[in-house]
Design a protein around this motif. Structure first.
Motif, PDB file in Angstrom:
ATOM      1  N   VAL A 211     -66.469 -24.931  25.938  1.00 20.18           N
ATOM      2  CA  VAL A 211     -65.880 -25.481  27.164  1.00 20.18           C
ATOM      3  C   VAL A 211     -65.535 -24.294  28.060  1.00 20.18           C
ATOM      4  N   CYS A 212     -65.922 -24.358  29.334  1.00 18.85           N
ATOM      5  CA  CYS A 212     -65.612 -23.253  30.241  1.00 18.85           C
ATOM      6  C   CYS A 212     -64.106 -23.195  30.476  1.00 18.85           C
ATOM      7  N   PRO A 213     -63.483 -22.044  30.183  1.00 18.09           N
ATOM      8  CA  PRO A 213     -62.028 -21.963  30.346  1.00 18.09           C
ATOM      9  C   PRO A 213     -61.598 -21.981  31.817  1.00 18.09           C
ATOM     10  N   ARG A 214     -62.520 -21.716  32.714  1.00 19.48           N
ATOM     11  CA  ARG A 214     -62.145 -21.671  34.134  1.00 19.48           C
ATOM     12  C   ARG A 214     -62.215 -23.042  34.782  1.00 19.48           C
ATOM     13  N   CYS A 215     -63.375 -23.738  34.641  1.00 21.15           N
ATOM     14  CA  CYS A 215     -63.509 -25.017  35.352  1.00 21.15           C
ATOM     15  C   CYS A 215     -63.512 -26.201  34.398  1.00 21.15           C
ATOM     16  N   LYS A 216     -63.330 -25.931  33.103  1.00 25.74           N
ATOM     17  CA  LYS A 216     -63.248 -26.989  32.067  1.00 25.74           C
ATOM     18  C   LYS A 216     -64.567 -27.761  31.885  1.00 25.74           C
ATOM     19  N   ASN A 217     -65.658 -27.236  32.427  1.00 22.84           N
ATOM     20  CA  ASN A 217     -66.963 -27.843  32.185  1.00 22.84           C
ATOM     21  C   ASN A 217     -67.233 -27.822  30.680  1.00 22.84           C
ATOM     22  N   ALA A 218     -67.444 -29.017  30.118  1.00 24.91           N
ATOM     23  CA  ALA A 218     -67.658 -29.086  28.670  1.00 24.91           C
ATOM     24  C   ALA A 218     -69.129 -29.339  28.355  1.00 24.91           C
TER      25      ALA A 218
ATOM     26  N   PHE B 171     -72.654 -18.653  29.818  1.00 28.54           N
ATOM     27  CA  PHE B 171     -72.728 -18.785  31.269  1.00 28.54           C
ATOM     28  C   PHE B 171     -72.485 -20.245  31.626  1.00 28.54           C
ATOM     29  N   CYS B 172     -71.519 -20.481  32.535  1.00 24.30           N
ATOM     30  CA  CYS B 172     -71.185 -21.853  32.915  1.00 24.30           C
ATOM     31  C   CYS B 172     -72.018 -22.254  34.129  1.00 24.30           C
ATOM     32  N   GLY B 173     -72.784 -23.327  33.980  1.00 24.82           N
ATOM     33  CA  GLY B 173     -73.642 -23.795  35.065  1.00 24.82           C
ATOM     34  C   GLY B 173     -72.859 -24.430  36.197  1.00 24.82           C
ATOM     35  N   ALA B 174     -71.597 -24.761  35.990  1.00 26.87           N
ATOM     36  CA  ALA B 174     -70.798 -25.402  37.039  1.00 26.87           C
ATOM     37  C   ALA B 174     -70.149 -24.367  37.954  1.00 26.87           C
ATOM     38  N   CYS B 175     -69.380 -23.417  37.358  1.00 29.33           N
ATOM     39  CA  CYS B 175     -68.700 -22.426  38.216  1.00 29.33           C
ATOM     40  C   CYS B 175     -69.496 -21.126  38.291  1.00 29.33           C
ATOM     41  N   ARG B 176     -70.590 -21.065  37.578  1.00 30.17           N
ATOM     42  CA  ARG B 176     -71.506 -19.916  37.568  1.00 30.17           C
ATOM     43  C   ARG B 176     -70.792 -18.612  37.189  1.00 30.17           C
TER      44      ARG B 176
HETATM   45 ZN   LIG Z   1     -67.003 -23.018  34.613  1.00 24.39          ZN
END
Ligand SMILES: [Zn+2]
Length: 315
Positions: free
Chosen positions: A40-47, A71-76
């Motif tokens: 889970v992305c700790p910045r934008c919570k994209n799971a 690498f988070c595809g939501a907040c990049r």
């Molecule tokens: Zn993110």
């Protein structure tokens, strides 16, 4: 059934021991504890709604990519399992952290920083700081934790070396439920009332000893029952079938004091709250196996940064 479950749980601890010195294994364990359903992305919570990809093998840059980078595809943005946790920016190898987490989560009467220092091979100062970071993560946040309800026993005790003024500690324990613990400056109506308001629902039936500081604040609660210790009254059977006592709160204290004598020895007033909260954490998870407690703790290490300056600057 029970045997195989115990076996699986025992493995969680055994895994921590086996991971000592093996950073990849330790990272896999920590990721499994923190993200049981995948990263889970700790910045934008994209799971994973927007793709999360692991960068390791795809690195073409000269420096290469650090291990365990996603690498988070939501907040990049990139992240690892330690971002936003008590392990962030620590230079201690992850396998030593995994071991320290296992030791503090599973030692019923706690463990001293000195023993952690010897067992995982870091300096005493590092072990001391690691233990405090772990305790900080074990501390319940009153803003998000449920308030105690039902029958709640509240009792106070004094902790500290014999020669010095001792520090008052209040335990608030829901019978057959959770415990909260508060270090207070002095046993006054104001301080007892504040601890009660923070931790106990107004719908609770509160049991205390005869200390006069409870009387006024507890007028705001549903019911206040007292036992008179000075008259040797420790439990009273009420006509409605309920029992008035503070025996559960007292057993909480007797275990806490055993940890102080047996493991921690001398603890300063400034750090007492963290030790007491470590104890409450284990009390609140006492019906769990060591393995389940450890996995659950993996969810609590987020948003709990504690810097060395914060713990060491209390003079
Ligand atoms: Zn993110």
């Amino acid at each position: 059934m029970e045997t195989s479950k115990n076996k699986a749980e025992a493995c969680v601890l055994a895994d921590s021991f086996q991971a000592l010195g093996d950073e990849t294994k330790a990272r896999d364990l920590l990721e499994a504890w923190r993200w049981p359903n995948g990263p889970v992305c700790p910045r934008c919570k994209n799971a994973g709604d927007k793709r999360i990809s692991k960068l390791e093998a795809q690195s073409t840059s000269r420096k290469g990519v650090r291990k365990g980078v996603y690498f988070c595809g939501a907040c990049r943005k990139q992240f690892t399992v330690t971002v936003g946790t008590i392990l962030e920016r620590s230079h201690v190898p992850m396998s030593k952290w995994v071991m320290a987490l296992s030791l503090l989560c599973s030692s019923k009467k706690s463990i001293s920083a000195n023993q952690v220092h010897r067992m995982i091979g870091v300096t005493y100062k590092t072990a001391w700081f690691m233990c405090h970071r772990i305790r900080h993560a074990m501390t319940a946040d009153p803003a998000t934790e449920p308030k105690l309800t039902g029958t709640v026993e509240v009792d106070e005790t004094f902790v500290g070396p014999r020669a010095k003024p001792k520090t008052p500690v209040v335990a608030l324990v829901q019978r057959d439920g959770l415990a909260r613990v508060k270090v207070i400056a002095s046993v006054t109506q104001k301080n007892l009332g504040a601890a009660l308001s923070e931790c106990v629902s107004k719908e609770a039936v509160v049991n205390t000893d005869e200390h006069p500081g409870y009387k006024n604040p507890l007028k705001q609660w549903k019911e206040h029952q007292t036992v008179n210790h000075s008259r040797q009254e420790y439990q009273r059977n009420n006509q409605d079938g309920s029992k008035a006592s503070t025996n559960t709160a007292e057993s909480f204290f007797s275990l806490l004091k055993r940890a102080i004598i047996g493991a921690w020895h001398h603890i300063s007033r400034e750090h007492l709250a963290r030790y007491a909260n470590e104890f409450a954490f284990r009390w609140n998870t006492r019906h769990q196996t060591d393995g389940t407690r450890l996995k659950g703790f993996g969810q609590l290490i987020e948003n709990k940064r504690l810097t060395y300056r914060q713990v060491s600057c209390v003079c």
